[in-house]
Motif scaffolding. Structure first.
Motif, PDB file in Angstrom:
ATOM      1  N   GLN A 133      34.502  40.215  34.331  1.00 22.17           N
ATOM      2  CA  GLN A 133      35.750  40.807  34.809  1.00 22.17           C
ATOM      3  C   GLN A 133      35.457  41.673  36.020  1.00 22.17           C
ATOM      4  O   GLN A 133      34.442  42.359  36.085  1.00 22.17           O
ATOM      5  N   VAL A 153      46.734  47.045  34.080  1.00 20.15           N
ATOM      6  CA  VAL A 153      46.139  45.942  34.829  1.00 20.15           C
ATOM      7  C   VAL A 153      47.172  44.827  34.841  1.00 20.15           C
ATOM      8  O   VAL A 153      47.474  44.247  33.793  1.00 20.15           O
ATOM      9  N   ASP A 194      38.403  43.768  38.122  1.00 19.49           N
ATOM     10  CA  ASP A 194      39.825  43.993  38.380  1.00 19.49           C
ATOM     11  C   ASP A 194      40.078  45.403  38.884  1.00 19.49           C
ATOM     12  O   ASP A 194      39.321  46.333  38.590  1.00 19.49           O
TER      13      ASP A 194
END
Length: 158
Positions: A95, A114, A97
């Protein structure tokens, strides 16, 4: 953070088995600002696999690979998360983000957004070097197992 918890939860499960957004009341606090890594994760609740359920109360220090996972909280209410996982046998990034967040220091509630997902964590304790958060989840499914209860995450400042 749920993606991060997913991988940590999966690690704990494997280890255990083998043996309302109101931005006016929230504020960005310097106490969460900085770069944090996940040190450990604890589960306290019920773990189910089909018709079999068992109580679970375990805390596990994250592997050195998972400890590469970093959450950065900026003073502006923005941040980023980079997650790593080694459940496949090799350490891979899973990940990367950006997010926005609010932290209400009076209620000790940290909200991380998110995309369209909002993750709410109750901060149990925070110092200049350690933050302990707790989430209550129901029917959280990972790798054929379902967990309901509290997930406690200890993060250390980098």
């Amino acid at each position: 953070m749920k993606k991060i918890l997913f991988f940590l939860f999966a690690s704990i499960v494997l280890f255990s088995c083998s043996r309302d957004d109101d931005s006016n009341s929230s504020s960005t606090s310097d106490s969460v600002v900085g770069s944090w890594y996940i040190y450990s994760v604890g589960l306290n609740g019920t773990l189910s696999n089909g018709s079999v359920s068992s109580p679970i109360n375990v805390t596990q220090v994250a592997s050195s690979c998972v400890q590469k996972s970093t959450l950065i909280f900026n003073q502006t209410g923005a941040g980023s998360v980079m997650s790593w996982d080694d459940s496949s046998g090799s350490c891979v990034q899973v990940q990367n983000d950006n997010f926005t967040y609010t932290y209400d220091s009076s209620s000790k509630v940290l909200k991380i957004m998110v995309g369209s997902e909002t993750d709410i964590t109750n901060i149990k304790s925070i110092t200049s070097s350690e933050m302990i958060g707790e989430e209550t989840v129901s029917n959280y499914e990972v790798q054929g197992y379902t967990f309901s209860g509290k997930i406690t995450t200890t993060m250390k400042k980098k």
